[in-house]
Design a protein around this motif. Structure first.
Motif, PDB file in Angstrom:
ATOM      1  N   ASP A  80       9.877   7.435   5.833  1.00  0.00           N
ATOM      2  CA  ASP A  80      10.710   7.640   4.655  1.00  0.00           C
ATOM      3  C   ASP A  80      11.476   6.390   4.262  1.00  0.00           C
ATOM      4  N   ARG A  81      10.860   5.228   4.468  1.00  0.00           N
ATOM      5  CA  ARG A  81      11.568   4.002   4.111  1.00  0.00           C
ATOM      6  C   ARG A  81      11.880   3.927   2.624  1.00  0.00           C
ATOM      7  N   LEU A  82      11.042   4.520   1.802  1.00  0.00           N
ATOM      8  CA  LEU A  82      11.220   4.455   0.352  1.00  0.00           C
ATOM      9  C   LEU A  82      11.136   5.852  -0.257  1.00  0.00           C
ATOM     10  N   GLN A  83      11.732   6.812   0.416  1.00  0.00           N
ATOM     11  CA  GLN A  83      11.636   8.201  -0.012  1.00  0.00           C
ATOM     12  C   GLN A  83      12.095   8.368  -1.455  1.00  0.00           C
ATOM     13  N   ASP A  84      11.196   8.891  -2.285  1.00  0.00           N
ATOM     14  CA  ASP A  84      11.459   9.210  -3.694  1.00  0.00           C
ATOM     15  C   ASP A  84      11.682   7.994  -4.573  1.00  0.00           C
ATOM     16  N   HIS A  85      11.473   6.795  -4.061  1.00  0.00           N
ATOM     17  CA  HIS A  85      11.519   5.622  -4.923  1.00  0.00           C
ATOM     18  C   HIS A  85      10.316   5.652  -5.871  1.00  0.00           C
ATOM     19  N   ALA A  86      10.498   5.111  -7.066  1.00  0.00           N
ATOM     20  CA  ALA A  86       9.423   5.019  -8.052  1.00  0.00           C
ATOM     21  C   ALA A  86       8.892   3.592  -8.056  1.00  0.00           C
ATOM     22  N   VAL A  87       7.590   3.463  -7.859  1.00  0.00           N
ATOM     23  CA  VAL A  87       6.960   2.156  -7.642  1.00  0.00           C
ATOM     24  C   VAL A  87       5.767   1.995  -8.576  1.00  0.00           C
ATOM     25  N   ILE A  88       5.626   0.825  -9.155  1.00  0.00           N
ATOM     26  CA  ILE A  88       4.421   0.454  -9.901  1.00  0.00           C
ATOM     27  C   ILE A  88       3.661  -0.589  -9.102  1.00  0.00           C
ATOM     28  N   VAL A  89       2.357  -0.387  -8.930  1.00  0.00           N
ATOM     29  CA  VAL A  89       1.485  -1.375  -8.302  1.00  0.00           C
ATOM     30  C   VAL A  89       0.360  -1.681  -9.276  1.00  0.00           C
ATOM     31  N   THR A  90       0.254  -2.920  -9.724  1.00  0.00           N
ATOM     32  CA  THR A  90      -0.868  -3.293 -10.581  1.00  0.00           C
ATOM     33  C   THR A  90      -2.042  -3.744  -9.720  1.00  0.00           C
ATOM     34  N   GLY A  91      -3.229  -3.647 -10.302  1.00  0.00           N
ATOM     35  CA  GLY A  91      -4.419  -3.978  -9.530  1.00  0.00           C
ATOM     36  C   GLY A  91      -4.647  -3.018  -8.386  1.00  0.00           C
ATOM     37  N   ALA A  92      -4.356  -1.743  -8.617  1.00  0.00           N
ATOM     38  CA  ALA A  92      -4.349  -0.752  -7.536  1.00  0.00           C
ATOM     39  C   ALA A  92      -5.721  -0.145  -7.256  1.00  0.00           C
ATOM     40  N   GLY A  93      -6.751  -0.600  -7.952  1.00  0.00           N
ATOM     41  CA  GLY A  93      -8.058  -0.004  -7.774  1.00  0.00           C
ATOM     42  C   GLY A  93      -8.840  -0.523  -6.589  1.00  0.00           C
ATOM     43  N   SER A  94      -8.394  -1.613  -5.987  1.00  0.00           N
ATOM     44  CA  SER A  94      -9.158  -2.180  -4.873  1.00  0.00           C
ATOM     45  C   SER A  94      -8.282  -3.122  -4.070  1.00  0.00           C
ATOM     46  N   GLY A  95      -8.788  -3.542  -2.918  1.00  0.00           N
ATOM     47  CA  GLY A  95      -8.186  -4.611  -2.134  1.00  0.00           C
ATOM     48  C   GLY A  95      -6.736  -4.393  -1.779  1.00  0.00           C
ATOM     49  N   ILE A  96      -5.948  -5.439  -1.926  1.00  0.00           N
ATOM     50  CA  ILE A  96      -4.534  -5.396  -1.571  1.00  0.00           C
ATOM     51  C   ILE A  96      -3.788  -4.370  -2.407  1.00  0.00           C
ATOM     52  N   GLY A  97      -4.123  -4.250  -3.685  1.00  0.00           N
ATOM     53  CA  GLY A  97      -3.439  -3.290  -4.544  1.00  0.00           C
ATOM     54  C   GLY A  97      -3.649  -1.861  -4.093  1.00  0.00           C
ATOM     55  N   GLY A 114       6.863   7.273   1.499  1.00  0.00           N
ATOM     56  CA  GLY A 114       7.669   8.265   0.800  1.00  0.00           C
ATOM     57  C   GLY A 114       7.851   8.022  -0.676  1.00  0.00           C
ATOM     58  N   ALA A 115       7.268   6.956  -1.212  1.00  0.00           N
ATOM     59  CA  ALA A 115       7.461   6.615  -2.621  1.00  0.00           C
ATOM     60  C   ALA A 115       6.516   7.400  -3.521  1.00  0.00           C
ATOM     61  N   ARG A 116       6.882   7.429  -4.795  1.00  0.00           N
ATOM     62  CA  ARG A 116       5.998   7.913  -5.849  1.00  0.00           C
ATOM     63  C   ARG A 116       5.438   6.678  -6.550  1.00  0.00           C
TER      64      ARG A 116
END
Length: 254
Positions: A7-24, A35-37
């Motif tokens: 739960d380090r980031l419980q309920d935090h809202a996060v955007i990740v670009t390039g999320a379809g592969s690799g590091i993303g 715990g993030a969304r």
């Protein structure tokens, strides 16, 4: 990551670009386990759906972040879903083999649009929400942001620009409580080399050559890099800003 929920980031809202592969992809999954969304953004909807499969905390958005108006749409989508934004991960980027003899304005422009301009416009659109949340930006650079890369100098220059944006934004936004850091991975297993249009035999030779130069003797995994993206975003890192963390198996030492 161990794969266990925390739960380090419980309920935090996060955007990740390039999320379809690799590091993303690895980062989106790691944030969900923490715990993030997560809003996973990328160009290929099928790849994004594979990232989100079985992970209800991950929502996907197919978008070309270099398109006019797309950065604002990405931010508005996340805030519309969750009413807040805590973390922006600028991971999407292009790797381009481009010797100086082959460089042209169009190829240079496309590279800079994805690696420098889009992260800048995403950060700009996210800023009011990150200020409200005292949130964080993590930019994904490369060891070649501070090492020469013959044959791909414009790629290296774009990552050097991203690192300098990181340091400058960190100073600019510190009074608002917004932290800005970057991660500089070394050679990591991903689809990037193949996506650059290189023949399979060339890709395999590059991988062997890279592994031979790395003191730990191998290329990294996306999961090893993603762990540090999460750590730089987490509450435990609230006194860290303006840093470029190199995760490269010791390549920096050679």
């Amino acid at each position: 990551m161990t794969g266990r929920p925390d739960d380090r980031l419980q309920d935090h809202a996060v955007i990740v670009t390039g999320a379809g592969s690799g590091i993303g992809r690895a980062a989106a999954l790691a944030f969900a386990r923490a715990g993030a969304r997560v809003l996973g953004v990328g160009r290929r909807v099928d790849a994004l759906r594979r990232t989100a499969a079985g992970h209800p905390a991950i929502t996907v958005l197919a978008a070309d972040i270099t398109a006019e108006g797309a950065p604002q749409t990405v931010i508005d989508t996340a805030v519309g879903l969750w009413g807040r934004l805590d973390v922006l991960v600028n991971n999407a980027g292009a790797t381009a083999a481009m010797p100086l003899a082959d460089a042209d304005a169009g190829r240079i422009g496309r590279l800079l649009a994805l690696n420098v301009t889009a992260p800048s416009l995403l950060a700009h659109a996210a800023l009011p929400h990150l200020r409200a949340a005292k949130g964080a930006i993590v930019n994904v650079s490369s060891t070649y942001g501070h090492r020469p890369l013959p044959g791909a100098a414009h790629y290296a220059a774009s990552k050097a620009a991203l690192e300098q944006l990181t340091r400058s934004w960190a100073l600019e936004l510190a009074a608002d409580g917004v932290r800005v850091n970057a991660l500089a991975p070394g050679p990591t297993e991903s689809e990037a080399l193949a996506a650059a249009g290189l023949p399979d035999a060339v890709v395999e030779q590059i991988k062997r050559d890279e592994a031979a130069r790395i003191p730990l003797g191998r290329r990294g995994t996306p999961e090893e890099v993603a762990e540090w993206i999460v750590r730089l975003s987490a509450p435990a890192a609230t006194w860290i800003t303006g840093q470029v963390l190199t995760v490269d198996g010791g390549l920096e030492l050679t």
